[in-house]
Design an enzyme around this catalytic site. Structure first.
Site, mmCIF file in Angstrom:
data_model
loop_
_atom_site.group_PDB
_atom_site.id
_atom_site.type_symbol
_atom_site.label_atom_id
_atom_site.label_comp_id
_atom_site.label_asym_id
_atom_site.label_seq_id
_atom_site.Cartn_x
_atom_site.Cartn_y
_atom_site.Cartn_z
ATOM 1 N N GLU A 1 -13.465 19.326 -50.703
ATOM 2 C CA GLU A 1 -14.682 19.731 -51.422
ATOM 3 C C GLU A 1 -15.478 18.505 -51.845
ATOM 4 O OE1 GLU A 1 -13.883 22.078 -54.840
ATOM 5 O OE2 GLU A 1 -13.154 23.797 -53.736
ATOM 6 N N ARG B 1 -8.320 25.769 -64.852
ATOM 7 C CA ARG B 1 -8.973 27.054 -64.584
ATOM 8 C C ARG B 1 -9.060 27.933 -65.824
ATOM 9 N NH1 ARG B 1 -10.037 29.962 -60.149
ATOM 10 N NH2 ARG B 1 -8.681 28.726 -58.787
ATOM 11 N N GLU C 1 -4.889 24.618 -61.275
ATOM 12 C CA GLU C 1 -3.684 24.562 -62.107
ATOM 13 C C GLU C 1 -3.917 23.785 -63.401
ATOM 14 O OE1 GLU C 1 -0.625 24.529 -58.295
ATOM 15 O OE2 GLU C 1 -0.422 23.038 -59.892
ATOM 16 N N ASP C 2 -4.863 22.839 -63.367
ATOM 17 C CA ASP C 2 -5.107 21.992 -64.540
ATOM 18 C C ASP C 2 -6.058 22.636 -65.545
ATOM 19 O OD1 ASP C 2 -5.109 18.759 -62.816
ATOM 20 O OD2 ASP C 2 -3.491 20.148 -63.330
ATOM 21 N N GLY D 1 -6.502 28.116 -47.241
ATOM 22 C CA GLY D 1 -6.000 27.695 -45.935
ATOM 23 C C GLY D 1 -5.776 26.208 -45.853
#
Length: 1391
Positions: free
Chosen positions: A136, A74, A71-72, A102
């Site tokens: 991640e 991409r 959202e910031d 997920g």
């Protein structure tokens, strides 16, 4: 208890950080670099993280994993970064598939992280809001800590401390996470720890930077770490960061001097490793760089020095220059590189004479750096290096760490091996090479084997390193041992693919053996795919062969030493044991000498003449290297059925074989530069050929039709076959051909019609051919990646392309008849480089060119008829360089400002351009040139947007009247040139923000005064104001020089100044080295010059009122051309006379740096006072009407030139050779006789003296000036070895500027000790021989008389060491002799 002790021993080294400088104890690592091992304590250092193992590349599916908050970033920053990474070939993974949709991070993403070499984590304000981002990150940090994964954090509009401490938006996110995961707080804590660890890694902070430049820096950083052509340093570079920093401190790259740094120490200590790491780290700061590896080894090869000179020039200039001989190489290096800031590394030097043929300080431009590695500290002293760096042994801690990294692939040993690891590491005595080899050898072995090996090492009475190397060798299987010995004796430096072919032909398994040797650290493969082997390892292998039979070399398996091979052949000592032999010097031999060598498989006999029946040679030959073969064809009885590589470059072959030979094993046939070859051989019986190289076969007119049978051919090189008119149609059957080189086939006018089968072709070079148009089938060569038609002046249409084309580079430079570019060029979506230079009839570019979205470089230089660029350039977002120099462009398209990655815009010589384009606020432009845009009147105010601009050129803009005030916003500008802008009469007021400015050139402008803020530019290096205000006597009074303490060059020529009118604080110019005051009104040099402590060069040319000069201490170069009132020069105060500081000495030529007096047309000059005080005179040039110089001064100058042991020259008016020149003759040549007792002697010095005048066709000013002399032994039957010495000479300058049609004396002294050994290699001299020296001046000059005065000195085993600084002459024996003429009695002509 033992287990506890073991754990303590394993952990103890990690309790203390690696010290920057350690003890000088022999076992510690002061100023040391290891050759291996990565230090976790300095992992954040870019030097360490930049060094990665090329052998590990196969582990990774991706180079980079991108972690980001979609959202910031991409659709903006991340997308731009991704495209930039992919654009330079970096395999990059980003989650565009929604794999993290997920609750728990998907296995696909986890695997993507684990199979990537690097992770770039883009921390944005919302990053911590995403639990998937945090998962991640936790996995990335885990991989970093466990499998060597590299993490590069990028802080995008967030402060690193907010990430590290979880404050601000990160704190808010964790409040939400702790509520949601209150039952899984361990997961939340893992996220916090991951953020802290990541933020502590060395990364990049966007802050106030422009995104385009910021992205460029990131891409360069990543590329630096993975780019394969970077020099490999080591798999595990232990503690290397601090050592590299020490070397860089000595180099001090930011300064403008030319500096030499020497690195010395024991063999195997890590000298080359240091040099590799430093080179990688700093090469980007230079205009060009070259790493010349293994110079000792390379110099021993035939023509080795010439090849090194070629590599030096080609590395830096990115060309393919060829050099005929060493002397021409020296001149080319100086001519091409004297203005360039370069980095040159000379690795493993052991011979001073080799060194001085490759580098001299004055050959390179300001800021250049030279690094020399050697085992011999005395060589560095002789060279006169600026700094020395001694590499000491590794410390105990470093040794154990390095050993463990190779033995266990971790920095500490396994528990059961702790004691043995300490014993093994300590045994290596701190030698990195020994640690690497021993650790690699013991890796994976059991405790019993470790104990056995260590016991054997302790028992063997050799040096530790040799014992370790022997043990590693003895552990190899039989085939791998044979491969190792073949490489050590014959193949070091050869292409690894060729070596593999040869070894496979010998029934070895190099596909297994060479990787094993690499794994054991016994061989390496460089980025040119050449096999390399450390000198100690090579010598160990050769010693193993020598020990096969110490007394009889004929019973050794391999003969690599020339004298051994010659002894065996001359005395017929060969046996069936001999498998390989090499000779590399001219010899005459009988084939019968090979009769007993029935198992000979490797034979190199360069420049050898073999007489007799060739049936005596082995039938087992797999590799025959016979350069300069004298045969006209291979004899029919020469049985080569098992031959794999036939290398017969520079041969006399007229045809390769008279009758067809069955060569079913032959894979490489190299006949390059076989000038007598007229046709290629019949290939009917050659079924396995992969490479055919006929480069430079200038009389080749035909390629045999049977070439089409070679369906496995991969490379066909016909470059320089100037008489080849066509190719056989069968060439279209070469379905495996990947590279076809037809460059410089000047007579080749067409290609075969049918090329459809050549679908494997990826590289096609057709430069300088007579090709007019291409066959229609050319369209279907869709796998081409490189296509070059450079210099095809007959080509009338460009090639057509399909949508499926993979072309990356298209070169049409110099296609002077090309009128248009086919519209289909727009299909080349992957094209990176388009070169249309000098397409002089090209009128426009097709609009489809705007579709080249991957294009990075566009060259349109000297396309004189191109008047405009396509209007729509916005899609060409990858474009970095646009060069339209010399075109007819009147206006640039507005879409130019949309090129977000454009770095270089060259508009030089666009004489119809009236105004500059508009520039974008986000432009990353670095270089902008409007030079010689003679119609340019306006610079757009938006030029101030170019915040990254480094260089800006307006020189020669005749109509430019002013600069926009916004130019003061160029805070990073370092170079601004305004010279020869005669209408430019003022500068903007504000300059204080331009602190990066280093060079300002306003020569030839109408500027009357400098703004006061100009005095704040305290980093200014060069200031040129020549002629800037010819009508004002105080144009400098409005600017203070008090802050100019970095200024090194100042030009105030033609400013109408007298010595009383200076109001400048010259005493503040402590760095000033070059001062130009020519064409001013001085009667005496201004007194302030004595206040300049570093002034070396003073130019007072054409100061017609100047009457006398008294030179102050620092001066070593004086130019006073055309000072028509000058009567006297006093050199009394110059301390270059006797006690000159060593730092000003040029030890290469044994003369003082830049020491030169240019006094042309000083008509009233009577004397140079105190000349007798000189230990050595500067190079002195007095051309034109300088006839008033007293005979005493003339004689004194000539005498002084020959007094000291250094090379120099003088040019004075005169018509007689001095009497003390022992051999004189009319004309351009003179002879002398070799004295009776010549043995054991060398010529100490050769003094040449020439009387000459200019012919009417004397060259114009600025032409190259040189003379050469040819040495010939008239008593020898072999006249083919004449020796030429070419000498560039500033003394022989243009006769167009001076009255040089009267006689002048030119005298040149060349000391053998500091020039070339005399007699030179190839010239044989014996007592009584007549030696002729012939002089060849520049074509504009005619010699009337010449003389030579050779001085002889006995050369003892210890050599002669001249003391340059104290003026002591070398000791000479009582029976020193001077060459005497046939017509003169013996006399001692020494001064």
């Amino acid at each position: 208890m033992d287990q506890i002790i073991s754990v303590i021993r394993r952990c103890l080294p990690f309790c203390f950080p690696l010290p920057e400088i350690e003890s000088e104890d022999e076992n510690e690592a002061s100023q040391v670099v290891g050759v291996d091992g990565q230090n976790e304590d300095v992992q954040s250092n870019s030097i360490i993280t930049g060094i990665t193992s090329s052998s590990s590349q196969s582990r990774w599916d991706h180079d980079v994993f991108l972690s980001f908050r979609g959202e910031d970033t991409r659709r903006n920053f991340t997308d731009h970064l991704y495209n930039a990474l992919v654009g330079v070939g970096i395999r990059t993974f980003r989650d565009d598939e929604g794999l993290n949709s997920g609750e728990i991070i998907s296995s696909e993403l986890l695997n993507a992280i684990r199979r990537s070499r690097f992770s770039i984590v883009i921390f944005s304000k919302g990053y911590a809001s995403s639990r998937w981002c945090l998962d991640e990150l936790a996995e990335i940090v885990n991989c970093k800590n466990t499998i060597g994964h590299t993490l590069l954090p990028v802080f995008y509009d967030v402060d690193p401390s907010d990430v590290r401490n979880q404050t601000k938006t990160f704190a808010e996110a964790f409040i939400r996470h702790e509520k949601r995961f209150e039952t899984d707080m361990e997961r939340v804590q893992r996220w916090r720890e991951a953020l802290t660890q990541a933020a502590n890694c060395s990364g990049r902070n966007l802050a106030n930077e422009y995104e385009s430049r910021f992205i460029k820096v990131i891409v360069e950083d990543v590329l630096y770490r993975i780019k394969p052509d970077r020099l490999h340093v080591a798999d595990h570079p232990v503690g290397i960061a601090s050592r590299v920093e020490n070397i860089e401190a000595l180099l001090d790259v930011g300064t403008s001097d030319v500096r030499i740094v020497g690195i010395y120490g024991l063999s195997g200590i890590g000298k080359t490793t240091i040099a590799n790491a430093v080179y990688n780290n700093i090469c980007g700061a230079f205009e060009g760089s070259s790493f010349l590896s293994s110079i000792k080894e390379s110099a021993e090869k035939p023509n080795g020095i010439v090849q090194l000179q070629e590599q030096l020039l080609n590395d830096i200039l990115k060309t393919t220059l060829k050099i005929d001989n060493v002397n021409k190489g020296i001149i080319l290096i100086e001519e091409r590189l004297h203005h360039k800031k370069v980095l040159v590394v000379l690795d493993d030097v052991d011979d001073f004479e080799n060194l001085r043929t490759l580098v001299k300080k004055q050959w390179f431009g300001p800021g250049s750096r030279i690094i020399v590695t050697t085992k011999d500290e005395q060589l560095l002293s002789k060279l006169g290096v600026d700094k020395k760096y001694k590499v000491r042994k590794l410390s105990t801690w470093e040794s154990r760490r390095l050993f463990c990294l190779h033995a266990f692939e971790m920095p500490n040993s396994e528990d059961d091996f702790a004691e043995l690891s300490i014993e093994a590491a300590d045994y290596a005595k701190g030698l990195p090479l020994a640690l690497v080899v021993l650790g690699s050898f013991l890796k994976g072995r059991g405790i019993a084997e470790w104990k056995s090996v260590l016991k054997k090492l302790q028992r063997t009475p050799h040096e530790p390193l040799q014992k370790i190397l022997r043990v590693s060798f003895e552990s190899l299987d039989r085939d791998t041992r044979e491969i190792f010995l073949d490489i050590a004796c014959f193949f070091v430096g050869m292409d690894v693919e060729d070596v593999i072919k040869i070894l496979e032909g010998c029934n070895f398994y190099p596909g297994i053996g060479i990787p094993i040797l690499k794994q054991r650290s016994l061989v390496t493969i460089d980025h040119h795919k050449k096999l390399k082997m450390h000198t100690l390892i090579r010598d160990m292998g050769r010693e193993i062969v020598r020990e096969e039979c110490l007394k009889n070399p004929g019973k050794r398996s391999r003969l690599w030493f020339h004298e051994d091979g010659l002894n065996v052949l001359n005395n017929h000592l060969g046996s069936e044991i001999v498998e390989g032999l090499t000779l590399n010097l001219p010899e005459h031999l009988r084939t019968e000498a090979f009769t007993k060598m029935v198992n000979l498989r490797l034979l190199q006999i360069n420049d050898v003449d073999l007489m007799g029946s060739y049936e005596h040679l082995s039938k087992e030959l797999k590799w025959l290297c016979w350069h300069k073969c004298p045969l006209k064809s291979l004899p029919p009885d020469f049985q080569l059925e098992k031959l794999v590589i036939l290398d017969m470059q520079h041969s006399n072959l007229e045809q390769v074989w008279e009758t067809n030979k069955i060569l079913n094993k032959l894979k490489v046939l190299n006949l390059s530069n076989s000038k007598s070859l007229t046709t290629s051989p019949d290939f009917s019986e050659v079924s396995q050929l992969e490479e055919l190289i006929l480069m430079g076969c200038t009389n080749l007119v035909e390629i045999h039709e049977s070439i089409g049978l070679q369906t496995g051919l991969v490379l066909l090189n016909l470059q320089g076959c100037v008489n080849l008119r066509n190719l056989p149609s069968s060439i279209s059957n070469l379905k495996s051909l990947k590279t076809l080189v037809l460059s410089n086939c000047f007579s080749l006018a067409k290609l075969p019609e049918r090329l459809l089968n050549m679908m494997a072709l990826t590289k096609l070079y057709m430069e300088n051919t007579a090709i007019k148009q291409l066959p229609s089938s050319f369209l279907h060569l869709s796998n081409l990646e490189i296509l070059s038609f450079r210099g095809c002046e007959c080509l009338i249409e460009s090639p057509k392309f399909l949508r499926t084309s993979r072309l990356k580079t298209l070169i049409l430079e110099g296609c002077t008849r090309l009128v248009e570019i086919n519209e289909s060029i727009g299909f080349l979506k992957g094209l990176l480089h388009l070169n249309l230079r000098s397409c002089k009839t090209l009128r426009n570019l097709p609009s489809s060119i705007s579709n080249l979205e991957s294009l990075e470089i566009l060259y349109l230089e000297e396309c004189y008829k191109v008047e405009e660029l396509p209007e729509q350039l916005g899609n060409m977002t990858a474009l970095k360089v646009v060069n339209v120099r010399g075109t007819a462009i009147k206006q640039l398209p507005s879409s130019l400002k949309l090129l977000k990655n454009l770095e270089d815009l060259i508009l030089t010589g666009c004489k119809y351009l009236i105004k500059s384009p508009e520039f974008s606020e986000t432009s990353p432009l670095l270089k902008l040139s409007f030079a010689c845009c003679t119609s340019l009147v306006e610079i757009h105010e938006s030029i101030g947007h170019l915040k990254n601009l480094d260089s800006l050129y307006f020189n020669g803009c005749k109509k430019l009247r002013s600069l926009p005030s916004s130019i003061s916003n160029l805070e990073r500008l370092s170079w601004l040139t305004l010279s020869n802008c005669p209408e430019l009469d003022k500068l903007p007021e504000q300059w204080g923000n331009m602190q990066a400015l280093r060079v300002f050139d306003a020569e030839g402008t109408a500027i009357k005064q400098l703004p006061s803020s100009f005095g704040d530019l305290n980093n200014l290096y060069s200031l040129k104001l020549s002629g800037s205000s010819p009508n004002s006597s105080n144009c400098m009074s409005l600017v203070s020089f008090s802050k100019f303490n970095s200024l090194a060059e100042l030009d105030l020529s033609n400013c109408n100044l007298s010595e009383d009118e200076f109001r400048i604080e010259f005493e503040c110019l402590s760095s000033l080295g070059n001062l130009k005051l020519s064409r001013n009104n001085f009667r005496n040099p201004p007194s302030f010059i004595s206040c300049l402590p570093n002034l070396k060069a003073l130019d007072l040319s054409e100061c017609t009122s100047l009457q006398s000069i008294s030179l102050p201490e620092p001066i070593v170069e004086l130019r006073a051309d055309g000072c028509t009132s000058l009567e006297r020069i006093d050199v009394q105060r110059i301390s270059i006379l006797k006690n000159r500081s060593k730092k000003y000495l040029d030890v290469y030529n044994c003369r003082f740096w830049g020491s030169m007096f240019i006094l042309n047309n000083c008509r009233k000059l009577v004397e140079i006072q105190n000349l007798e005080r000189l230990q050595c005179v500067p190079e002195l040039v007095m051309m034109g009407s300088c006839n008033n110089l007293s005979s005493e001064s003339t004689e004194s100058v000539l005498q002084m030139m020959c007094k000291a042991n250094y090379s120099n020259s003088v040019l004075l008016p005169g018509s007689e050779i001095p009497n003390w020149i022992s051999h004189r003759a009319m004309g351009s040549s003179v002879s002398f006789r070799v004295p009776p007792s010549w043995d054991g002697r060398k010529i100490r010095e050769v003094r040449l003296c020439i009387v000459y005048a200019a012919k009417k066709e004397a060259p114009a000013s600025g032409d190259e000036s040189w003379f050469s002399w040819r040495l010939c032994n008239k008593s020898s039957r072999d006249q083919s070895n004449d020796w030429y010495h070419l000498i560039p000479c500033e003394a022989i300058t243009s006769a167009a500027d001076f009255d040089l049609f009267e006689d002048h004396i030119y005298a040149h002294a060349m000391a053998w000790r500091y020039c070339f050994a005399f007699p030179p290699t190839g010239i044989k001299m014996e007592s009584g021989d007549e030696i002729e020296v012939a002089i060849d001046l520049h074509k504009g000059y005619k010699p009337y008389m010449c003389g030579i005065d050779p001085q002889i000195v006995e050369v003892k085993s210890s050599g002669i060491d001249f003391d340059l600084f104290d003026g002591d002459e070398p000791s000479v024996t009582d029976d020193d002799e001077i060459f005497e003429s046939e017509n003169e009695s013996e006399e001692d002509s020494r001064l």
